[in-house]
Design an enzyme around this catalytic site. Sequence first.
Site, PDB file in Angstrom:
ATOM      1  N   SER A   1       0.827  -1.217   0.000  1.00 31.00           N
ATOM      2  CA  SER A   1       0.000   0.000   0.000  1.00 31.00           C
ATOM      3  C   SER A   1       0.855   1.258   0.000  1.00 31.00           C
ATOM      4  O   SER A   1       0.382   2.329  -0.368  1.00 31.00           O
ATOM      5  CB  SER A   1      -0.898   0.055   1.226  1.00 31.00           C
ATOM      6  OG  SER A   1      -1.626  -1.108   1.354  1.00 31.00           O
TER       7      SER A   1
ATOM      8  N   PRO B   1      -0.490  -2.715   8.172  1.00 32.56           N
ATOM      9  CA  PRO B   1       0.764  -2.889   8.925  1.00 32.56           C
ATOM     10  C   PRO B   1       1.707  -1.681   8.862  1.00 32.56           C
ATOM     11  O   PRO B   1       2.738  -1.697   9.514  1.00 32.56           O
ATOM     12  CB  PRO B   1       1.401  -4.102   8.240  1.00 32.56           C
ATOM     13  CG  PRO B   1       0.861  -4.087   6.848  1.00 32.56           C
ATOM     14  CD  PRO B   1      -0.513  -3.492   6.929  1.00 32.56           C
TER      15      PRO B   1
ATOM     16  N   GLY C   1       2.320   0.714   5.802  1.00 38.60           N
ATOM     17  CA  GLY C   1       2.900   1.233   4.549  1.00 38.60           C
ATOM     18  C   GLY C   1       2.727   2.738   4.394  1.00 38.60           C
ATOM     19  O   GLY C   1       3.656   3.450   4.010  1.00 38.60           O
TER      20      GLY C   1
ATOM     21  N   ASP D   1      -4.900   1.911  14.753  1.00 38.98           N
ATOM     22  CA  ASP D   1      -5.405   0.635  14.215  1.00 38.98           C
ATOM     23  C   ASP D   1      -5.430  -0.357  15.367  1.00 38.98           C
ATOM     24  O   ASP D   1      -4.545  -0.327  16.237  1.00 38.98           O
ATOM     25  CB  ASP D   1      -4.459   0.130  13.100  1.00 38.98           C
ATOM     26  CG  ASP D   1      -5.146  -0.855  12.160  1.00 38.98           C
ATOM     27  OD1 ASP D   1      -5.691  -1.860  12.657  1.00 38.98           O
ATOM     28  OD2 ASP D   1      -5.138  -0.611  10.942  1.00 38.98           O
TER      29      ASP D   1
ATOM     30  N   LYS E   1     -13.971   3.691  -1.550  1.00 40.11           N
ATOM     31  CA  LYS E   1     -14.243   2.454  -2.290  1.00 40.11           C
ATOM     32  C   LYS E   1     -15.446   2.680  -3.195  1.00 40.11           C
ATOM     33  O   LYS E   1     -16.421   3.315  -2.808  1.00 40.11           O
ATOM     34  CB  LYS E   1     -14.566   1.309  -1.321  1.00 40.11           C
ATOM     35  CG  LYS E   1     -13.536   1.108  -0.251  1.00 40.11           C
ATOM     36  CD  LYS E   1     -12.269   0.495  -0.795  1.00 40.11           C
ATOM     37  CE  LYS E   1     -11.138   0.676   0.205  1.00 40.11           C
ATOM     38  NZ  LYS E   1      -9.808   0.490  -0.359  1.00 40.11           N
TER      39      LYS E   1
HETATM   40  N1  SAM Z   1      -2.605   1.746   4.808  1.00 37.40           N
HETATM   41  C1  SAM Z   1      -2.188   0.492   5.381  1.00 37.40           C
HETATM   42  C2  SAM Z   1      -0.775   0.220   4.954  1.00 37.40           C
HETATM   43  O1  SAM Z   1      -0.236   0.973   4.132  1.00 37.40           O
HETATM   44  O2  SAM Z   1      -0.164  -0.749   5.430  1.00 37.40           O
HETATM   45  C3  SAM Z   1      -3.120  -0.639   5.024  1.00 37.40           C
HETATM   46  C4  SAM Z   1      -4.467  -0.454   5.623  1.00 37.40           C
HETATM   47  S1  SAM Z   1      -5.521  -1.821   5.438  1.00 37.40           S
HETATM   48  C5  SAM Z   1      -6.061  -1.680   3.814  1.00 37.40           C
HETATM   49  C6  SAM Z   1      -6.905  -1.355   6.365  1.00 37.40           C
HETATM   50  C7  SAM Z   1      -6.652  -1.308   7.852  1.00 37.40           C
HETATM   51  O3  SAM Z   1      -7.767  -0.682   8.467  1.00 37.40           O
HETATM   52  C8  SAM Z   1      -6.499  -2.670   8.524  1.00 37.40           C
HETATM   53  O4  SAM Z   1      -5.275  -2.733   9.171  1.00 37.40           O
HETATM   54  C9  SAM Z   1      -7.644  -2.721   9.539  1.00 37.40           C
HETATM   55  O5  SAM Z   1      -7.240  -3.283  10.786  1.00 37.40           O
HETATM   56  C10 SAM Z   1      -7.933  -1.255   9.741  1.00 37.40           C
HETATM   57  N2  SAM Z   1      -9.280  -0.957  10.217  1.00 37.40           N
HETATM   58  C11 SAM Z   1     -10.468  -1.364   9.727  1.00 37.40           C
HETATM   59  N3  SAM Z   1     -11.482  -0.843  10.455  1.00 37.40           N
HETATM   60  C12 SAM Z   1     -10.903  -0.074  11.413  1.00 37.40           C
HETATM   61  C13 SAM Z   1     -11.408   0.733  12.468  1.00 37.40           C
HETATM   62  N4  SAM Z   1     -12.731   0.871  12.653  1.00 37.40           N
HETATM   63  N5  SAM Z   1     -10.518   1.367  13.248  1.00 37.40           N
HETATM   64  C14 SAM Z   1      -9.186   1.265  13.058  1.00 37.40           C
HETATM   65  N6  SAM Z   1      -8.650   0.508  12.088  1.00 37.40           N
HETATM   66  C15 SAM Z   1      -9.509  -0.145  11.271  1.00 37.40           C
END
Ligand code: SAM
Length: 346
Positions: free
Chosen positions: A182, A212, A214, A230, A295
Amino acid sequence: MSSSEEVFLALCRPGFESDLAAELTDRCAELGASGYPRATDDSGYVLWNNLQGDPDALLETGLIFGRSFYPLTAAFEDLPEQDRIGALWPELERQGPFAELFLEHADTNASRELARFLRGFRKALEPRLRKAGLLRDRADRRLHLFFEDSRNGRVGVSPLAVPLPEGGLTRLRLAPEAPSRSALKLEEAMLRFLGRGKPPGLHTAVDLGAAPGGWSWQLARLGIKVTGVDHGRLDPRLLDEYPVRHVSGDAFTWRPERPVDLVVCDVVDKPARTLALMQKWLEQGWARTALFNLKLPMARRYRESRALLERLGDGLERRQVGAMIQAAHLYHDREEITVWVDTRAH
Ligand code: SAM
């Protein structure tokens, strides 16, 4: 060679031609131009036949679903395999000199072979253009040769002052230490909306849905202090080696103790929910700028994007928060768009 007056070419991700065609129709009408789009499903591009008015402003302002947009000067058909350059030459002389040579094709599955052909073609064409003085530093336009196959395509020209990547694609390499792929998406977004290097005025950021890590890494390596929110874990190297702190919390309810320069959000959720969250951060003054994904699982992706962005603009205006809003369907985006909102100096 056949002349093709007032035709523009816009590249897009294959499968998004109808969204781009709808966007071109809307945006040209807003500029007082009229015409009609020509699109073939999954071709990776749309032609805009302009009948009246001047859509040139779209070169500068950009499109959501268009990866590039430029006027065509001619089409080429059945180039002779033994002397393609000879057949193209009169048009190149007519349009030159150029500062850049872009050899382009649509971003389709079938284009790998064409890309290989174009690498060889560049080796033949570029020195000849330089020798003839048609490719040189002191020129203000760029040449686009768009190939549908190795013998057919279009010639286009764009002003060098408008930054465009070749083929509409910014090619980025994932650094081995990046915590996730990402990271490339945020890098592309920042290049698109903010240009190269550390953006001025951005010193602190919150990354909602950070794991994680990115996006946090991408910001932190520019020297921006990041709070990553997160429930999931961030890459431990990120916390050890970069100005990143992790908060285990919910993106939709967590509040910063003090305002930050930037909020980013990569939580996968309904677009209306993400939009409302970003609107709240900007209205409350918790962040002065925002960069996030929306999205778009629905069929009419352009119409839906437009409606969401208008809702955001209207909402901010009602709260008297002036903002510049930009959006793009990036190379690293699939069924989503990336939005940049800047409330500074408005
Ligand atoms: N941008 C990140 C990266 O570059 O590594 C990747 C993000 S991933 C697509 C989406 C993240 O959103 C996941 O780690 C998930 O745990 C988190 N997530 C989903 N719902 C959430 C919430 N209500 N509060 C906090 N984190 C949330």
